[in-house]
Design an enzyme around this catalytic site. Structure first.
Site, PDB file in Angstrom:
ATOM      1  N   HIS A   1       0.836  -1.222  -0.136  1.00  0.00           N
ATOM      2  CA  HIS A   1      -0.062   0.182   0.148  1.00  0.00           C
ATOM      3  C   HIS A   1       0.884   1.291  -0.164  1.00  0.00           C
ATOM      4  O   HIS A   1       1.749   1.185   0.670  1.00  0.00           O
ATOM      5  CB  HIS A   1      -0.849   0.015   1.306  1.00  0.00           C
TER       6      HIS A   1
ATOM      7  N   ARG B   1      -6.403  10.191  -0.305  1.00  0.00           N
ATOM      8  CA  ARG B   1      -5.931  10.772  -1.590  1.00  0.00           C
ATOM      9  C   ARG B   1      -7.333  10.927  -2.648  1.00  0.00           C
ATOM     10  O   ARG B   1      -7.198  11.787  -3.227  1.00  0.00           O
ATOM     11  CB  ARG B   1      -4.970   9.612  -1.983  1.00  0.00           C
TER      12      ARG B   1
END
Lengths: 528, 186
Positions: free
Chosen positions: A315, A335
């Site tokens: 990740h 994000r």
């Protein structure tokens, strides 16, 4: 001012100017090049060739190869296999996939036993933050979901498995809602959708940044309501077979009393989850304490094939500071909501919603090429600028949508609403796993697999939100298929014949390591 | 604990502050009284005193969802003791997640189920609130059951989801799938 503070100040001062900046998307070629050069999956020296067993000649990382080729904790002279439990279905693993399988099997009338290494619900499911992908919006379709996932998986996904995943998404979402899962809603009652990396449309159902916790709380409650018999602190250490290619039960280890428990089962559903705690290539992990890939090693010994066992998901944004948080996830949803990634110079270096493998590769590139920021403990990372989320979406957005993230950092006196934090890729997910067919059955008859332990659905890179979907869709499939099989079967003989075969192959291949698998737990105890 | 050379099994879970396996009581040298926290989310300090607290031992009622739209009586049917709350506040002060547990129990008593549900979104089900309750209220279980009631009985339906399920069921995508799977294979 230290280097870190100088760099952080650059992030803070450039925020306003950056907020309107468009970051170019990578072309397919650029992405391929980036991933091949920097992604840990392409680091040759990290890989070993399996010397024997179902996937002989294929590659996987050293950390996993050692366990797959490891010795069993069950001695050759194990006493007669007298079952303490006889059930239609033995479910191994108490996370989201195991719980879903249990509820489905129970509804189908099967007699089941669930065994789990820690407590019911202790799993990676509970930690999932971002959401669950389901093609719900009018502009969207299962077809688009399929294409996005296939692209994200580098076209290596099993098409049949993937089609079922996306097509059954909406109905399992409804199933969860009917159980009382509180997904975030719009004012008109429709499900609130968010974007995820690599997805062409917003498709994430979620419950703030507690989606996995919400799912697991409800599933666990349902399992308890159904009075499923659950053995906690009882991991599986060996499968049992009839010696002719069918699984007939398992040996569990009762950790608290140091006893072995033999279970005879018409079918077994393995839902043992992932591998983060193997710390592949030295990476920190976002996974829970028990994520040691136990299912893979016992299944491999019993003769079932793995697929895509060479690919893992790192990740892109695991915390690296404070040290106590190293590896913990900063959810991708941040994000999606607009947070930027910035290097030491305070510059963006990748479009933040590329697929996870591409973003992780870009972060690694920045750090390798000297544009990372070093933490006091010696780790490297880049900035993730979370205050920007409030600036773009309005004051209070972080508080409303990411309470968990705020809480976690506030425990170390870091206010993510005011300052950026440092992140680096963290070992997050096993893309591959045990090979399954459309009903979730492995190549070993009567052994079904669901969730992260299985492989094929996600190809070589999983999209955000496809894992929570996977555990529910395939938990249900495995539960249903195993119930049906059990109803039409008798108990098979219990033997460790596969273990004799494994030991023979092992010694013929010249493997004599003293590694014993499954690993069960990582060894973090400091030697005095 | 690992750093002190002690293996741990009970009291370890996600190591990420959400599974509720690791509640502790900790007192720092400059504090009068100990506080509760999740061990995995707590920095140790020189001279701190700490003990792991036992896991949730409160009774789980077999509480299925009702067929009809719920109200507080649905809740009291399974968790009648909720009404006994004397507002002492022990639950709120012990919650390692900082939930105003007592307020939400009071809301549940008064039928404000949506409010109770909202407050418990952060709950990790460690069960400390139930362990300290003098009148045996089980706030975390009340919170979860309330959330399930609210979740399953939303006023406004998710119509887009319903429509998509119908589309898939009626074979709306059949031809597109056929073409796509053909293409995907070649």
């Amino acid at each position: 001012m230290s280097d870190i503070d100088v760099s952080k100040e650059r992030v803070n001062t450039s925020r306003a100017a950056r907020s309107q900046q468009e970051m170019p998307r990578l072309s397919a070629e650029e992405k391929d090049d980036l991933v091949h050069r920097y992604h840990p999956d392409y680091k040759k020296e990290a890989y070993a060739t399996l010397r024997f067993g179902p996937n002989k000649g294929e590659q996987t990382v050293h950390e996993l190869a050692r366990l797959l080729e490891g010795e069993s904790p069950v001695p050759a002279d194990f006493p007669a296999l007298k079952p303490a439990h006889q059930v239609d279905i033995l479910i191994i693993g108490g996370g989201g996939a195991g719980a879903t399988a249990a509820l489905t099997a129970k509804a189908a009338g099967a007699k089941i036993l669930m065994a789990t290494k820690l407590r019911l619900g202790d799993s990676n499911t509970v930690m999932a933050e971002g959401g669950m992908q389901v093609a719900v919006s009018p502009e969207d379709s299962p077809i688009r979901h399929f294409v996005d996932s296939l692209k994200g998986g580098h076209m290596a996904n099993d098409r049949v498995l993937l089609k079922q995943l996306v097509e059954e998404g909406p109905s399992v979402a409804q199933w969860l809602i009917d159980l009382g899962v509180m997904f975030d809603r719009e004012d008109d009652g429709n499900l609130s959708l968010r974007a995820g990396g690599g997805s062409s449309l917003p498709r994430l159902l979620r419950c703030k940044d507690y989606t996995g916790l919400e799912l697991m709380r409800v599933l666990k409650d349902c399992v308890l309501n159904e009075e499923v018999e659950v053995l906690e602190f009882s991991p599986v250490i060996e499968l049992l077979t009839d010696g002719k290619g069918s699984c007939t039960g398992a040996i569990l280890k009762d950790l608290d009393n140091d006893r072995r428990i033999v279970v005879q089962a018409k079918t077994v559903i393995l839902a043992t989850g992932g591998i983060g705690r193997l710390h592949i290539q030295g990476f920190p992990t976002s996974n829970h304490f028990g994520a040691t890939g136990d299912g893979l090693s016992i299944t491999y010994r019993a003769g079932a094939s793995l697929t895509l066992q060479d690919t893992f998901q790192y990740h892109p944004t695991g915390a690296v500071f404070p040290e106590a948080m190293a590896g913990l996830l900063v959810t991708e949803a941040i994000r999606s909501a607009g947070a930027h990634l910035l290097n030491a110079k305070g510059e963006r270096f990748v479009y933040e919603l590329e697929t996870r493998d591409a973003v992780a590769s870009a972060v690694i590139r920045e750090c390798l090429e000297g544009r990372g920021i070093q933490t006091p403990a010696g780790r490297y990372g880049v900035w993730i600028d979370m205050p920007l989320v409030d600036q773009i979406n309005g004051e209070g957005t972080l508080e409303k949508r990411f309470p968990n993230m705020i809480r976690q950092f506030s425990r170390y006196d870091i206010d993510i609403r005011k300052e950026p934090v440092l992140v680096y890729p963290t070992l997050h997910y096993q893309n591959g796993g045990i090979q399954i067919d459309a009903e979730g059955e492995s190549t070993l008859k009567n052994l079904f697999v669901a969730g992260e332990a299985s492989g094929g659905i996600h190809g070589r890179n999983r999209l955000m939100g496809n894992s929570l979907l996977d555990i529910i869709v395939y938990g249900k499939r495995a539960g249903a298929a195993a119930s049906k099989r059990a109803a039409a079967s008798d108990f098979g003989p219990l033997s460790l014949d596969h273990l004799s075969r494994f030991r023979k192959e092992r010694s013929e291949a010249g493997v004599n390591s003293d590694v014993v698998s499954p690993m069960l737990f990582p060894d973090y105890v400091k030697k005095q | 604990m690992w750093h002190l050379g002690r293996p741990m099994l009970h009291g370890v879970g996600c190591l990420g502050g959400v599974c509720g396996a690791c509640p502790i009581s900790i007192r720092l040298p400059n504090q009068m009284a100990p506080k509760t926290a999740l061990a995995c989310q707590t920095l140790v300090a020189e001279g701190a005193e700490m003990a792991f607290l036992p896991g949730d031992a409160s009774k789980k009622e077999i509480a299925p969802l009702p067929a009809e739209t719920p109200n507080q009586n649905t809740l009291f049917q399974y968790y009648p003791e909720t009404r006994r709350c004397v507002a002492c506040g022990a639950c709120t002060s012990i919650c390692p997640q900082g939930i105003d547990v007592m307020a939400s129990v009071r809301e549940a008593m008064n039928g404000k189920l949506a409010e109770t549900a909202d407050r418990f979104v952060d709950c990790v089900m460690c069960g400390l609130c139930a362990a300290v309750c003098d009148v045996k209220v089980r706030p975390h279980r009340v919170g979860l059951y309330t959330r399930r009631l609210i979740g399953a009985f939303q006023e406004n339906e998710a119509t887009q989801l319903k429509k998509r399920i119908e589309e898939i069921g009626s074979g709306h995508y059949k031809e597109q799938w056929a073409a796509l799977m053909e293409e995907a294979v070649h």
